[in-house]
Design a protein around this motif. Structure first.
Motif, short mmCIF file in Angstrom:
data_model
loop_
_atom_site.label_atom_id
_atom_site.label_comp_id
_atom_site.label_asym_id
_atom_site.label_seq_id
_atom_site.Cartn_x
_atom_site.Cartn_y
_atom_site.Cartn_z
N LYS A 426 -6.73 -6.60 3.49
CA LYS A 426 -7.41 -6.63 2.19
C LYS A 426 -7.08 -7.91 1.43
O LYS A 426 -7.96 -8.52 0.79
CB LYS A 426 -7.00 -5.41 1.38
CG LYS A 426 -7.80 -5.23 0.09
CD LYS A 426 -7.43 -3.92 -0.60
CE LYS A 426 -8.28 -3.71 -1.85
NZ LYS A 426 -7.95 -2.44 -2.54
N ALA A 427 -5.79 -8.31 1.51
CA ALA A 427 -5.40 -9.53 0.82
C ALA A 427 -6.13 -10.74 1.39
O ALA A 427 -6.62 -11.60 0.63
CB ALA A 427 -3.89 -9.72 0.92
N LEU A 428 -6.23 -10.81 2.72
CA LEU A 428 -6.93 -11.93 3.33
C LEU A 428 -8.41 -11.93 3.00
O LEU A 428 -9.03 -12.99 2.85
CB LEU A 428 -6.71 -11.92 4.85
CG LEU A 428 -5.27 -12.20 5.32
CD1 LEU A 428 -5.17 -12.02 6.83
CD2 LEU A 428 -4.85 -13.62 4.93
N SER A 429 -8.98 -10.73 2.88
CA SER A 429 -10.41 -10.65 2.54
C SER A 429 -10.69 -11.17 1.14
O SER A 429 -11.79 -11.66 0.85
CB SER A 429 -10.90 -9.20 2.67
OG SER A 429 -10.30 -8.38 1.70
N TYR A 430 -9.69 -11.08 0.24
CA TYR A 430 -9.83 -11.61 -1.12
C TYR A 430 -9.40 -13.07 -1.20
O TYR A 430 -9.42 -13.66 -2.28
CB TYR A 430 -9.00 -10.78 -2.10
CG TYR A 430 -9.68 -9.53 -2.58
CD1 TYR A 430 -10.42 -9.53 -3.77
CD2 TYR A 430 -9.58 -8.34 -1.87
CE1 TYR A 430 -11.04 -8.36 -4.22
CE2 TYR A 430 -10.20 -7.19 -2.30
CZ TYR A 430 -10.92 -7.20 -3.48
OH TYR A 430 -11.55 -6.06 -3.93
N GLY A 431 -8.98 -13.61 -0.08
CA GLY A 431 -8.56 -15.00 -0.08
C GLY A 431 -7.16 -15.23 -0.63
O GLY A 431 -6.85 -16.33 -1.08
N ASP A 476 4.57 -1.31 -12.87
CA ASP A 476 4.52 -2.63 -13.48
C ASP A 476 3.87 -3.67 -12.57
O ASP A 476 3.52 -4.76 -13.04
CB ASP A 476 5.94 -3.10 -13.85
CG ASP A 476 6.49 -2.35 -15.05
OD1 ASP A 476 5.70 -1.92 -15.89
OD2 ASP A 476 7.74 -2.20 -15.13
N ILE A 477 3.70 -3.36 -11.28
CA ILE A 477 3.03 -4.35 -10.41
C ILE A 477 1.57 -4.51 -10.79
O ILE A 477 0.95 -5.53 -10.46
CB ILE A 477 3.14 -3.96 -8.93
CG1 ILE A 477 2.43 -2.64 -8.65
CG2 ILE A 477 4.59 -3.89 -8.49
CD1 ILE A 477 2.33 -2.34 -7.17
N SER A 478 1.00 -3.52 -11.49
CA SER A 478 -0.40 -3.66 -11.91
C SER A 478 -0.55 -4.66 -13.04
O SER A 478 -1.67 -5.09 -13.36
CB SER A 478 -0.95 -2.29 -12.35
OG SER A 478 -0.18 -1.78 -13.44
N SER A 493 -1.35 -4.63 -7.61
CA SER A 493 -1.52 -3.24 -7.17
C SER A 493 -2.71 -3.07 -6.24
O SER A 493 -2.82 -2.05 -5.55
CB SER A 493 -1.70 -2.33 -8.40
OG SER A 493 -2.78 -2.78 -9.21
N GLU A 494 -3.63 -4.06 -6.18
CA GLU A 494 -4.76 -3.99 -5.26
C GLU A 494 -4.30 -4.12 -3.81
O GLU A 494 -4.93 -3.61 -2.89
CB GLU A 494 -5.76 -5.11 -5.57
CG GLU A 494 -6.62 -4.88 -6.79
CD GLU A 494 -7.62 -3.76 -6.56
OE1 GLU A 494 -8.12 -3.61 -5.42
OE2 GLU A 494 -7.90 -3.02 -7.52
N PHE A 495 -3.17 -4.84 -3.60
CA PHE A 495 -2.72 -5.12 -2.24
C PHE A 495 -1.35 -4.51 -1.91
O PHE A 495 -1.00 -4.37 -0.74
CB PHE A 495 -2.60 -6.64 -2.01
CG PHE A 495 -3.74 -7.42 -2.58
CD1 PHE A 495 -5.02 -7.29 -2.06
CD2 PHE A 495 -3.54 -8.28 -3.66
CE1 PHE A 495 -6.07 -8.01 -2.59
CE2 PHE A 495 -4.60 -9.00 -4.18
CZ PHE A 495 -5.87 -8.87 -3.66
N VAL A 496 -0.58 -4.18 -2.93
CA VAL A 496 0.81 -3.75 -2.73
C VAL A 496 0.98 -2.30 -3.16
O VAL A 496 0.53 -1.92 -4.25
CB VAL A 496 1.80 -4.65 -3.52
CG1 VAL A 496 3.24 -4.18 -3.27
CG2 VAL A 496 1.63 -6.11 -3.12
#
Length: 750
Positions: A426-431, A476-478, A493-496
């Motif tokens: 997912k992280a790679l897809s968002y660059g 808090d990561i968000s 929080s989108e990736f972790v």
């Protein structure tokens, strides 16, 4: 600070709650007092034997000159005035007067034997007799110590300062004995040994005459034993072999340590609360414990630092350390060991945590707790959980071992923590790159180095970290963002995803293997060397061949010290043998000198065993000293025996007995001067008393053994070795003469 304190506002003052120099200053002062005591005691011993204040002053005059010259040696070698160099100076008092005693005692003997001879002629004759022994004994002492100065490692550094200090002082004392002492003797000594004394002087000298009568009786007994041993040299050989075997057995069975622990006036306490306890909770517990420690009589300061684990050298909110400074030694009855017990009792009584107290390590930097430190290693790559279970087995077995005390591991896999799982796809897809995610997580929830900042001529390191309120919960990561490939800000929080679990607080690798740190010490009555062997045996018995202990700090150095000490003694004896072989032009006579060394070992290790002390680096240094002094005393007998054979034409047995009689008084005089000069070390109190006991006991008892037993057996071995040598020479020459006769007869027949 004293200068700044003058400008402090009213009501503000400063103190030094953790002062490691207090022990150093007190130790140096104690040894300086010992130095003065030794100097005075040696002077008294010399006066009792020489019974002439002029002789005594001449002999003692070499001490200040040699000491000043030794300080010049300190400067040349870059040494500081520390415990090792001061110990060497104390021992050198008894050593440096030896050569001067030989000169003045021989001058006195020549004057007493010939009433017509002048003082100058007596001095010249005396120097012809003792010049060779003075040079030989000085070379022997240098031969024992100089090779030791080139040993490597930690033990080599300790040996080096001590060895070179002794070598420099002995070298200058020999120079003084060959030049300064005979010059003073010729100038200041008066030929009044046979004049009539007044009634008052006879009364004053009555105690000295009683001493002479007592010594004459002792000499008569000594000579009777020497004559018996010279006649029955086989018995002497058997007894010496038993002494050598017994000394080795005693050395092997005596507990050993690298450097003995001593009361340094500082105690360390490691505080532990349940894992992941808050810093505030740790501070509250430590405040209560620190207050209880301050109320103990004999405690000067108690300084608490929360959030630091001294055992693993890491930051941990559930750990803390307390530095306890005690009052000076003369102002308290409380010892460091007693305070350690009180602190651990307080820690158990205060709810919420526990405390483990330790004596200050004898060598700061090599140990944290003063005991041993090692790592349990898995050679087969065990997981953290397997390593933890193995460490529990070892710790349980160590608790039931009588040799070990307070053995524990700092490795724990049950610390509450979070594991950050990253959705890489997912992280790679968002660059978003993995390096960007890692640096963002590390710099916000951990800390990350930014750069150096210069201000007013000083450089400061700049670190980045979120404020405490923004890194308290997993949510808090968000609130932390990372930029995507299109430049938009995306919350972490989108990736972790944060997953709660238990894991080790600190993972350590020792060498190439993951390891669990162990710390502990020997039980009362056992040495650190025995404790190390017990730990290795436990690991072997409980876990098998796939596991082992890797040692660090004092434990590692101690494992290397044994071989260094053995090498030092072997090299010293080898150099003694070679120098004597060159001087006597014989390979056999040096053996007679070396026969005194078993008695040096017996006395040195016997004294340590009788006092219940451990063998240490200080004991090994003391052994080197008494080995050199044993050879020094033996040379006096062997040299004079050879002189009797060459110049007086006496038989081997007569030469040995005569040399023993002539040299008995100077040997006893120099030995007693050295023994009583080192007694202040053996009986020292206060700071560094344990170290003083180790080296003082070794040299004092070792020298007593050499003076008594060595003086009895060396004439015997000289007679035996010289007799065997002459017999072999006669056989060799006889065979050579017979062969020459056969060749001549064959030539005549032809």
């Amino acid at each position: 600070m004293d200068e700044l304190a003058g400008r402090f506002p009213p009501g503000l003052e400063y103190v030094t709650p953790y002062d490691t120099t207090q022990f150093i200053d007190a130790s140096v002062e104690t040894v300086l007092h010992t130095f003065i005591e030794a100097f005075l005691i040696v002077g008294v011993i010399l006066f009792i034997f020489l019974q002439n204040w002029r002789f005594t002053v001449i002999a003692m005059s070499v001490v200040p000159v040699s000491v000043l010259a030794t300080f010049a040696g300190f400067y040349a070698f870059g040494f500081s005035i520390n415990l090792l160099t001061l110990f060497a100076l104390v021992l050198s008092i008894g050593i440096v007067v030896d050569d001067a005693i030989l000169v003045v005692e021989n001058v006195e003997r020549v004057l007493s034997e010939d009433e017509e001879i002048t003082v100058t002629q007596a001095t010249i004759r005396a120097m012809k007799e003792v010049g060779g022994p003075v040079i030989a004994t000085s070379l022997i002492m240098a031969a024992v110590f100089v090779p030791v100065a080139f040993l490597g490692g930690f033990s080599g550094q300790i040996y080096q300062q001590f060895a070179l200090t002794i070598a420099v002082s002995v070298a200058f004392s020999a120079l003084m004995a060959l030049t300064f002492t005979p010059a003073l003797s010729a100038i200041f000594i008066k030929h009044d040994l046979h004049r009539k004394e007044s009634a008052f002087m006879r009364a004053v000298r009555t105690p000295l005459r009683l001493f002479d009568r007592l010594f004459a009786g002792i000499t008569a007994v000594y000579m009777w034993v020497v004559k018996v041993l010279v006649r029955f040299w086989g018995v002497a050989l058997l007894l010496t072999a038993l002494v050598g075997v017994g000394s080795w057995w005693l050395y092997q069975s005596t507990p050993s340590t690298l450097v003995p622990e001593t009361d340094q006036g500082i105690v360390l306490a490691s505080v532990q609360l349940p894992d992941s306890a808050s810093l505030e909770r740790t501070k509250n517990y430590m405040d209560k414990l620190s207050s209880a420690i301050k109320d103990v009589e004999g405690v000067k300061f108690s300084t608490a630092v929360a959030g630091y684990d001294m055992l693993t050298s890491s930051v941990n909110t559930a750990r803390g350390i307390i530095f306890v400074n005690m009052e000076p030694w003369g102002e308290r009855d409380l010892t460091a060991s007693e305070l350690i017990g009180k602190i651990m009792q307080f820690g158990a009584q205060i709810p919420g945590g526990s405390a483990m107290a330790f004596n200050m390590p004898p060598i700061v930097g090599l140990s944290t707790t003063g005991g041993f430190t090692g790592y349990l290693q898995s050679y087969e790559g065990a997981s953290p959980e397997e390593l933890y279970q193995a460490s529990l087995k070892v710790m349980q077995a160590a608790a039931h071992n009588p040799v070990l005390n307070q053995v524990f591991t700092t490795f724990n896999v049950n610390v509450p923590s979070y594991e950050a799982k990253i959705d890489r796809q997912k992280a790679l897809s968002y660059g978003v790159s993995m390096s960007a995610l890692n640096s963002t997580l590390g710099n916000t929830f951990g800390n990350g180095f930014v750069n150096y900042f210069s201000y007013q001529g000083r450089n400061f390191q700049v670190y980045l970290q979120n404020e405490d309120e923004f890194r308290k919960t997993p949510d808090d990561i968000s609130s932390v963002y990372v930029r995507g490939g299109d430049g938009e800000r995306i919350p972490l929080s989108e990736f972790v995803t944060m997953e709660r679990k238990t894991a080790p607080a600190v993972v350590t690798r020792f060498g190439v293997y993951s390891g669990a740190q162990f710390q502990g010490g020997p039980a009362p009555g056992y040495s650190s060397g025995q404790a190390i062997e017990a730990m290795e045996q436990i690991v072997q018995d409980e876990l098998g061949d796939g596991w082992g202990m890797g040692w660090t700090g004092t434990a590692y150095q101690e494992s290397q010290a044994g071989s260094a000490a053995t090498m030092a003694i072997i090299f010293g004896m080898l150099m003694v043998f070679l120098i004597l072989a060159a001087q006597y032009e014989s390979w056999s006579l040096p053996l007679a000198v070396l026969t005194a060394t078993p008695f040096a070992f017996l006395g040195g290790i016997g004294g340590i065993a009788l006092r219940g002390l451990d063998t240490s680096v200080y004991v090994q240094i003391g052994m080197l000293v008494v080995v050199g002094l044993a050879a020094k005393n033996a040379i006096l007998i062997v040299e004079f025996a050879e002189l009797q054979r060459r110049e007086q034409g006496k038989s081997i047995r007569e030469a040995a007995i005569t040399a023993a009689h002539l040299r008995f008084r100077p040997i006893v005089m120099t030995s007693l001067a050295f023994i009583f000069g080192t007694l202040p070390l053996a009986l020292a109190t206060g700071a560094s008393d344990t170290s003083s006991h180790h080296i003082g006991t070794t040299v004092a008892v070792g020298m007593a053994s050499v003076a008594i037993l060595g003086s009895l057996f060396v004439p015997t071995f000289y007679a035996m070795i010289a007799g065997v040598t002459d017999w072999l020479r006669g056989k060799t020459q006889g065979q050579g003469d017979s062969r020459d006769d056969e060749l001549a007869l064959e030539h005549d027949t032809r």
